[in-house]
Enzyme design. Structure first.
Site, PDB file in Angstrom:
ATOM      1  N   LYS A 139       0.814  -1.222   0.000  1.00  0.00           N
ATOM      2  CA  LYS A 139       0.000   0.000   0.000  1.00  0.00           C
ATOM      3  C   LYS A 139       0.842   1.265   0.000  1.00  0.00           C
ATOM      4  O   LYS A 139       0.679   2.138  -0.839  1.00  0.00           O
ATOM      5  CB  LYS A 139      -0.883   0.052   1.259  1.00  0.00           C
ATOM      6  CG  LYS A 139      -2.060  -0.873   1.244  1.00  0.00           C
ATOM      7  CD  LYS A 139      -2.962  -0.587   2.431  1.00  0.00           C
ATOM      8  CE  LYS A 139      -2.320  -0.906   3.760  1.00  0.00           C
ATOM      9  NZ  LYS A 139      -2.213  -2.340   4.026  1.00  0.00           N
ATOM     10  N   THR A 140       1.705   1.334   0.981  1.00  0.00           N
ATOM     11  CA  THR A 140       2.487   2.555   1.140  1.00  0.00           C
ATOM     12  C   THR A 140       3.376   2.778  -0.071  1.00  0.00           C
ATOM     13  O   THR A 140       3.604   3.900  -0.508  1.00  0.00           O
ATOM     14  CB  THR A 140       3.323   2.478   2.419  1.00  0.00           C
ATOM     15  OG1 THR A 140       2.439   2.190   3.501  1.00  0.00           O
ATOM     16  CG2 THR A 140       4.029   3.777   2.687  1.00  0.00           C
ATOM     17  N   ASP A 172      -2.522   7.964   3.632  1.00  0.00           N
ATOM     18  CA  ASP A 172      -2.132   6.607   4.021  1.00  0.00           C
ATOM     19  C   ASP A 172      -3.032   6.131   5.168  1.00  0.00           C
ATOM     20  O   ASP A 172      -3.571   6.951   5.906  1.00  0.00           O
ATOM     21  CB  ASP A 172      -0.659   6.638   4.485  1.00  0.00           C
ATOM     22  CG  ASP A 172      -0.024   5.257   4.438  1.00  0.00           C
ATOM     23  OD1 ASP A 172      -0.676   4.326   3.925  1.00  0.00           O
ATOM     24  OD2 ASP A 172       1.115   5.123   4.904  1.00  0.00           O
ATOM     25  N   GLU A 173      -3.185   4.842   5.323  1.00  0.00           N
ATOM     26  CA  GLU A 173      -3.933   4.271   6.447  1.00  0.00           C
ATOM     27  C   GLU A 173      -5.307   4.922   6.613  1.00  0.00           C
ATOM     28  O   GLU A 173      -5.696   5.325   7.709  1.00  0.00           O
ATOM     29  CB  GLU A 173      -3.148   4.416   7.755  1.00  0.00           C
ATOM     30  CG  GLU A 173      -1.721   3.917   7.713  1.00  0.00           C
ATOM     31  CD  GLU A 173      -1.593   2.416   7.897  1.00  0.00           C
ATOM     32  OE1 GLU A 173      -2.617   1.693   7.741  1.00  0.00           O
ATOM     33  OE2 GLU A 173      -0.469   1.958   8.186  1.00  0.00           O
ATOM     34  N   GLN A 196      -7.417  -3.703   9.022  1.00  0.00           N
ATOM     35  CA  GLN A 196      -6.344  -3.253   9.904  1.00  0.00           C
ATOM     36  C   GLN A 196      -6.719  -2.002  10.680  1.00  0.00           C
ATOM     37  O   GLN A 196      -5.856  -1.278  11.166  1.00  0.00           O
ATOM     38  CB  GLN A 196      -5.066  -2.992   9.097  1.00  0.00           C
ATOM     39  CG  GLN A 196      -4.440  -4.263   8.563  1.00  0.00           C
ATOM     40  CD  GLN A 196      -3.088  -3.997   7.947  1.00  0.00           C
ATOM     41  OE1 GLN A 196      -2.130  -3.670   8.624  1.00  0.00           O
ATOM     42  NE2 GLN A 196      -3.013  -4.137   6.632  1.00  0.00           N
ATOM     43  N   ARG A 237       2.548  -9.533  10.293  1.00  0.00           N
ATOM     44  CA  ARG A 237       3.836  -8.827  10.318  1.00  0.00           C
ATOM     45  C   ARG A 237       4.972  -9.755   9.910  1.00  0.00           C
ATOM     46  O   ARG A 237       6.065  -9.312   9.595  1.00  0.00           O
ATOM     47  CB  ARG A 237       4.166  -8.274  11.714  1.00  0.00           C
ATOM     48  CG  ARG A 237       3.261  -7.195  12.275  1.00  0.00           C
ATOM     49  CD  ARG A 237       3.009  -6.088  11.330  1.00  0.00           C
ATOM     50  NE  ARG A 237       1.787  -6.340  10.554  1.00  0.00           N
ATOM     51  CZ  ARG A 237       1.428  -5.648   9.498  1.00  0.00           C
ATOM     52  NH1 ARG A 237       2.178  -4.661   9.067  1.00  0.00           N
ATOM     53  NH2 ARG A 237       0.320  -5.931   8.850  1.00  0.00           N
TER      54      ARG A 237
END
Length: 740
Positions: free
Chosen positions: A45-46, A235-236, A266, A612
């Site tokens: 994503k980032t 973002d996020e 998330q 993670r």
DNA sequence: TGGATTCGCGTTTTT
DNA sequence: CGCGAATCCA
């Protein structure tokens, strides 16, 4: 701001896009109109966001100052800056509109502060100051601070701010009976007081900007931003709260070019006002929105991903994605049941050492815990084993007492009517100015509607105070006036050093023989040297409130220890996830306060944790955990049950007593099952328990919430536990205490 | 006023 | 249990 493209943009683009897949490229290149990149963990994503930013610049569609790129944490902002800079051949990114919601909003607000009754040099208060302020207001109203905790009122105020609501926008039915129904009145008073103090709290930074931007009288301001920002990148997105969402929506109205990336699975900041709805509603909010889905995970191997999918699949409130990987199945997730926290730490230590022997680097390992207190046992064990570890999180640099004290001195120098700051240090170091004196000063200040600082000046010119106190106060004001006079002529780091010296603050810690005093003096030195890098004291104060992080040196090999929240956006080869017990994870409080919603957020946290890991995850739970100094017997988390059998490899220490979840335990150590029903019995092998001093003759078991204590009988070498009528409740609610 | 002592509560998570 | 806050005492 000048910006030059050093290479042919197409050439650059070719390198940047090198290893993006077609879906990612679409997200990056889709240049006009709103885009939501809905993407799972580990799908890049980032990276998509960063690449899009670089793409916009390199294709000449936008200049650096025309892009607003927002992240949630400072860490993410730092990282994005780094990546963009790299992609741009090392371009300097200072001054770009790239940062956290709070830092960008603060930057805007500095320009428009007068529109909300502040001046541009306003101070930023942290949550500690907030609570103290609320407390003062409540005391001034003779409210019972004991039964109405100021903390709760401050939390309510913050929550309103997170929703983008000024006091006047709150409907009566939203008020509730907190603080005897006075919470709204207190909010009003609080905001008034903030104006006199020329201060903002975290929530205000966004709230004030929304207030300004949505006011038709300020259309010119909004127009200006619309002209300025051609593209917005977020973002996020799943973690935005209402205030952040409103701010974005106001700014996006100009170009309608907003690109958000996020993952509803998330969303883990609901407790702070994040609304998953923001992401679910995207298409309605931004007309013509394109949704790009990224479901290919590039991070984890098969078993890890399937285990995560299995857990998150139990949530009902989600858009629904199924991540896949083309990497191999990899190793199964190891799941272990252990006796207690110490055993858990020992087990993790063993695994770490085994992995090290196979050549894995500590830098690629992390222990992710639900709450901070779990870290201690791991630290102790790692020290014993001589494993270097690094703790991420914990108290921030600027939250340390000595730093906050030092900042308070500087704040008074910058703004002498900053009452909160003055009150903090008026008797630190001890000057003989106690409660009584401070109350007298405040009384005068309130009566005359002046600041504490001014009240001191007034009263020292009268005979009202005792000579000794009067002398002390005169000296204090003298000092401050002298320090203030230095501001224009002396570098601020020098001023800080002078103040810490002349005020006796350094001397106070030098005289203090507590073991942590030398460390505090170190921190103060660090503070002074950190100031060197800033243009002005004001700039430094803002930086420290919004941006500064603990500077951890990255030299050498460390295993990382942090909370699950802290781990968002990070990845490691190997991840340990301890403490998967009902009540701890999922957190009891989360479930009590938010019911199913709370549980689902906890489950998302589990999902974040598992994902993670690149190569290997370890999950563990214990039968006995020490909490608040007493022992709690725990049962495995429901999330353990939700891990698909085929993706895990599960075992437990033998002889463990654990009610329920017996399929996950070796139950040979006790006779029969100890379920949740009345009169069920479990046996504990006394040899094990007594070595730890866990249980002994005469200890009591009592049910925390359900009343009646139950006695443990000791029968030969077995402990015999009886549960009373409350036995159909969970055993996790029982505590065991030493009978003295 | 300030040091000493007891009391009471907490542990989610963070800008 | 361990810390900060309230309370007590000199």
């Amino acid at each position: 701001m000048t910006f030059t493209i050093e290479h042919d943009p197409r050439e650059e683009a070719a390198t940047i896009y090198n290893d993006l897949n077609p879906a990612q490229v679409e997200a990056v290149q889709q240049t006009e109109g709103p885009i939501l990149v809905l993407a799972g963990a580990g799908t890049g994503k980032t990276r998509v966001l960063t690449t899009r930013l670089a793409h916009l610049l390199q294709s000449g569609r936008a200049m650096p100052g025309q892009i607003l790129a927002v992240t949630f944490t400072n860490k993410a902002a730092q990282e994005m800056k780094q990546r963009v800079s790299d992609a741009m051949g090392g371009a300097a990114v200072e001054g770009w509109w790239l940062g956290t919601f709070h830092s960008l909003a603060a930057r805007m607000l500095r320009h428009h502060a007068p529109l909300v009754g502040l001046s541009s040099n306003f101070t930023i208060l942290d949550s500690d100051d907030q609570i103290r302020l609320v407390k003062q207001l409540m005391e001034a109203r003779d409210m019972d601070v004991k039964n109405n905790p100021p903390k709760a009122v401050a939390a309510q105020i913050s929550s309103w701010k997170d929703k983008g609501k000024n006091p006047s926008e709150i409907r009566p039915e939203e008020v509730g009976d907190l603080a005897n129904g006075q919470s709204l009145a207190l909010y009003k008073a609080y905001q008034d007081r903030m104006k006199t103090l020329n201060a903002c709290d975290f929530g205000d930074l966004l709230l004030h900007m929304i207030t300004i931007l949505k006011d038709p009288n300020n259309a010119i301001v909004l127009d200006d931003y619309h002209r300025r920002f051609k593209y917005l990148l977020v973002d996020e997105y799943q973690d935005t709260n209402v205030a952040q969402y409103l701010w974005l929506r106001l700014l996006a109205k100009g170009s309608n070019n907003i690109c958000c990336v996020g993952d509803d699975d998330q969303s883990i900041y609901g407790w702070r006002g994040a609304e998953v709805d923001n992401i679910l509603r995207f298409e309605k909010d931004f007309s013509g929105a394109k949704i790009v889905r990224l479901e290919e995970n590039y991070r984890s191997t098969g078993h890890i991903l399937s285990a995560a999918n299995g857990v998150i699949g139990n949530n009902t409130d989600r858009l629904g994605k199924e991540l896949f990987t083309s990497a191999g199945a990899g190793e199964k997730v190891s799941v272990r049941g252990l006796w207690d926290g110490a055993a858990e730490a020992r087990w993790v230590g063993e695994e770490v050492e085994a992995l090290q022997n196979k050549g894995d680097s500590l830098n690629q390992m992390a222990v992710l815990v639900r709450t901070g207190f779990q870290m201690r046992e791991f630290e102790e064990r790692f020290i014993q084993l001589g494993l270097s570890y690094r703790v991420i999180g914990g108290p921030r640099f600027y939250e340390r007492k000595e730093i906050r004290d030092a900042l308070a001195y500087l704040r008074v120098i910058m703004q002498s009517h900053d009452d909160l700051a003055l009150e903090r240090i008026i008797n630190t170091p001890k000057r003989g100015l106690g409660d009584a004196t401070i109350q007298t000063l405040y009384k005068h200040a309130r009566a005359k509607i002046i600041s504490l600082y001014q009240a001191i000046i007034d009263l020292t010119q009268t005979e009202e105070l005792k000579p000794k106190v009067r002398g002390t106060l005169m000296k204090l004001i003298d000092d401050f006036e002298r320090w203030k006079s230095l501001v224009d002529s002396t570098h601020h780091s020098e001023i800080a050093a002078t103040v810490l010296d002349e005020s006796g603050y350094n001397a106070m810690w030098q005289a203090d023989k507590a073991p942590d005093s030398p460390g505090r003096l170190e921190n103060l030195k660090e503070l002074v040297s950190a100031m060197d890098e800033f243009e002005s004291l004001a700039e430094f104060l803002e930086h420290i409130a919004l941006v500064l992080e603990n500077n951890s040196n990255n030299d050498g090999e460390f295993i990382t220890l942090m909370t699950l929240h802290g781990a968002k956006g990070l990845e490691f080869d190997i991840v340990f996830l301890p403490g998967w017990e009902e009540g701890l994870f999922p957190s009891q409080r989360s479930m009590d306060e938010n019911g199913l919603k709370g549980l689902e957020e906890e489950r998302r946290l589990a999902y974040v944790g598992i994902t993670r890991a690149r190569r290997k995850s370890f999950i563990s739970y214990v039968a006995n955990r020490r909490m608040y100094g007493s022992w709690v017997n725990a049962i495995p988390s429901r999330f353990v049950d939700e891990l698909p059998e085929e993706n895990i490899e599960i075992a437990s220490e033998s002889g463990l007593y654990a009610p329920g979840r017996s399929n996950h335990w070796d139950s040979s150590g006790f006779g029969g099952h100890a379920g949740f029903k009345t009169e069920k019995r479990g046996h504990i092998d006394l040899e094990r328990t007594s070595t730890d001093g866990t249980y002994s003759m005469g200890d009591r078991v009592f049910h925390d919430k359900f009343g009646n204590g139950t006695i443990i009988h000791i029968d030969g070498s077995k402990l015999d536990i009886k549960f009373d009528q409350a036995g159909n409740k969970r055993v996790m609610d029982s505590f065991i205490s030493k009978a003295s």
